[in-house]
Enzyme design. Structure first.
Site, PDB file in Angstrom:
ATOM      1  N   ASP A  37       0.688  -1.216   0.071  1.00 12.83           N
ATOM      2  CA  ASP A  37      -0.195  -0.075  -0.006  1.00 12.83           C
ATOM      3  C   ASP A  37       0.965   1.252   0.012  1.00 12.83           C
ATOM      4  O   ASP A  37       1.332   1.576   0.941  1.00 12.83           O
ATOM      5  CB  ASP A  37      -0.936  -0.056   1.307  1.00 12.83           C
ATOM      6  N   ASP A  93      -0.872   7.304  -6.939  1.00 15.24           N
ATOM      7  CA  ASP A  93      -1.123   6.233  -6.361  1.00 15.24           C
ATOM      8  C   ASP A  93      -1.147   4.956  -6.918  1.00 15.24           C
ATOM      9  O   ASP A  93      -2.378   4.578  -7.287  1.00 15.24           O
ATOM     10  CB  ASP A  93      -2.222   6.490  -5.388  1.00 15.24           C
TER      11      ASP A  93
END
Length: 495
Positions: free
Chosen positions: A109, A325
């Site tokens: 992540d 991201d």
């Protein structure tokens, strides 16, 4: 400063945005630095239907000391999976924790800042995973190097901005992370050994160890407790001092630089920690004082024509700006930008009939989308361009049906409606380098099934890090069905 709320639609649990200050006094692990390698695979997406004040100073001093004396190497994190909404959806890797080391599968992540795994005290945590993985509960008492982080320690005080109320001796430092879709994890911080793979030569690694602080999850809620999609935990690759990357860098183990290359053609790709020297990438500055990887987007071209947009539409502030991201599958645009882009993309195909498939805009097209539709180019500060080709902003859904990988941010989140959030589909088939040492991020079009070169600061030599596709040997098969991807935003607090 609170992180900007992201849109609510996303490939599960990645934009976690934890503004945590960490005093790592006592966590430094002396010795030569290394580059590390972790086995990374892809997780299914979420489906639809079917001592407070002095601690910071001590940490800064310790950090400076290790930076001045360290000799840094590199780490390789083999990837698996396929970054399409109709396939897997999230990347995961193997880490080894404790002494003797045990294996844990954790989601990678880039938008969150702590590593946590399911704890032995968790009664409702899944024991099996529909991903074909054997799950393991972490037991700090079974590790000779494991210890509980107490609430009066510097780490805890720095994480929560000061000594916690009602804190007394022998009280664990607790955490609570809540995600936008209702998923959550609650537990306590522990300190134990992390084993990772240090790059030692072309395609070669050897085990290396470091002491890290991570969460021992005692209770999981929502999709984190789902046995069909379960993993052992989450590995935050954000830049806050609580992240594993920051802790390894502070301990003098690695440089605070990592790179990924996501292969949507063959699956898998490259994920590595270290100074990438080949290929060279052009960079753009990271926006200062932001919890995510924010950059300055200037203009957008579609088919070589610049869109006419308000001059301040991409200006970075609390509720605007652009976030890179890799944890997000799709790309989210402010409503005006989304409409302008779509009009330009379909300008020569006004006869196309659209239909909605689980909130995705889809259409039938018998030919090659790369031949029939324009390239979209995002232009960033310092003349860095991101070229997004039709096969990257469309994704196939069978029988000549394609769906749009861009989403209207206004329909996803009230607070995040003016944010540009760029995910896997537009970052795929590119080497993306996050250079946190120099506060820049960059990329270049690249064959992600090939290899890259990383420099070893200990010897000055370079080593080859190859691509991997761990998921090709996994026990399960992925079903190609369109799913709804849910964006999650997390907040951390003392429980």
């Amino acid at each position: 400063m609170a992180p900007p709320p992201p849109p609510p639609r996303r490939a599960a649990l990645l934009l976690a945005g934890l503004l945590l200050l960490l005093a790592l006094a006592g966590s430094a692990f002396p010795g030569a630095t290394a580059t590390g390698v972790f086995q990374v695979r892809r997780k299914f997406p979420v489906g639809v239907g079917g001592g407070a004040a002095g601690a910071n100073i001590s940490a800064l001093r310790a950090h400076d000391g290790t930076r001045h004396g360290r000799l840094l190497a590199a780490a390789d994190l083999p990837l698996g999976g396929l970054g399409l909404p109709t396939d897997t959806g999230l990347y995961y890797t193997e880490v080894k924790l404790g002494t003797p080391p045990k294996r844990y599968y954790v989601q990678v992540d880039t938008g969150s800042d702590i590593l946590w795994v399911n704890c032995i005290t968790c009664e409702q945590c899944p024991r099996k995973s529909g991903l074909g993985l054997d799950l393991t509960l972490y037991d700090p008492k079974a590790s000779s190097t494991g210890s509980t982080v107490m609430c009066d320690q510097g780490f805890c005080a720095a994480t929560f901005g000061g000594r916690l109320p009602k804190c007394s001796a022998n009280v664990p430092c607790e955490y609570s992370v809540t995600y936008g879709d209702g998923s959550s994890t609650v537990g306590s911080f522990v300190n134990d050994a992390l084993q990772f793979d240090q790059v030692t030569g072309d395609g070669q690694t050897q085990p290396a160890n470091a002491s890290v602080i991570f969460g021992c999850g005692a209770q999981q809620g929502g999709d984190l407790g789902s046995s069909s999609q379960a993993l052992d935990g989450i590995l935050g690759f954000g830049e806050a001092n609580t992240s594993m990357l920051s802790q390894l860098a502070t301990a003098g183990k690695v440089k605070k630089i990592f790179a990924h290359c996501l292969d949507t053609v063959k699956g898998g790709g490259i994920f590595a920690i270290g100074d990438v020297v080949q290929p060279k990438v052009k960079t753009t500055p990271l926006v200062a004082d932001k919890p995510h990887y924010n950059v300055n987007l200037k203009t957008i071209d579609v088919g070589g024509t610049t869109l006419e947009l308000p001059t301040d539409i991409f200006k970075p502030d609390d509720k605007k700006g652009t976030i890179i991201d890799s944890g997000t599958t799709l790309t989210y645009l402010p409503e005006l930008v989304f409409k302008k882009v779509m009009l330009a993309v379909f300008n020569k195909h006004q006869d196309i009939t659209f239909h909605d498939v689980q909130d995705f805009l889809c259409f039938q097209y018998p030919g090659s989308v790369d031949d029939g539709f324009p390239t979209i180019t995002f232009h960033f500060e310092d003349d860095l361009a991101l070229h997004v080709y039709p096969h990257e902003y469309f994704f196939p859904n069978g029988n000549d049906v394609y769906c749009v990988g861009f989403q209207n941010g206004a329909l996803q989140s009230k607070d995040g409606k003016d944010i540009v959030l760029m995910g896997d589909l537009v970052l795929s088939n590119k080497l993306v380098v996050y250079d946190l040492e120099n506060r820049v991020i960059g990329w270049t079009d690249y064959n992600c099934s090939s290899s890259i070169k990383i420099k070893d600061d200990k010897t000055g030599t370079t080593s080859t890090v190859n691509s991997h596709d761990l998921s090709s040997g996994s026990k399960f098969h992925w079903h190609m069905s369109l799913v709804l991807l849910v964006t999650m935003h997390s907040d951390i607090s003392q429980e």
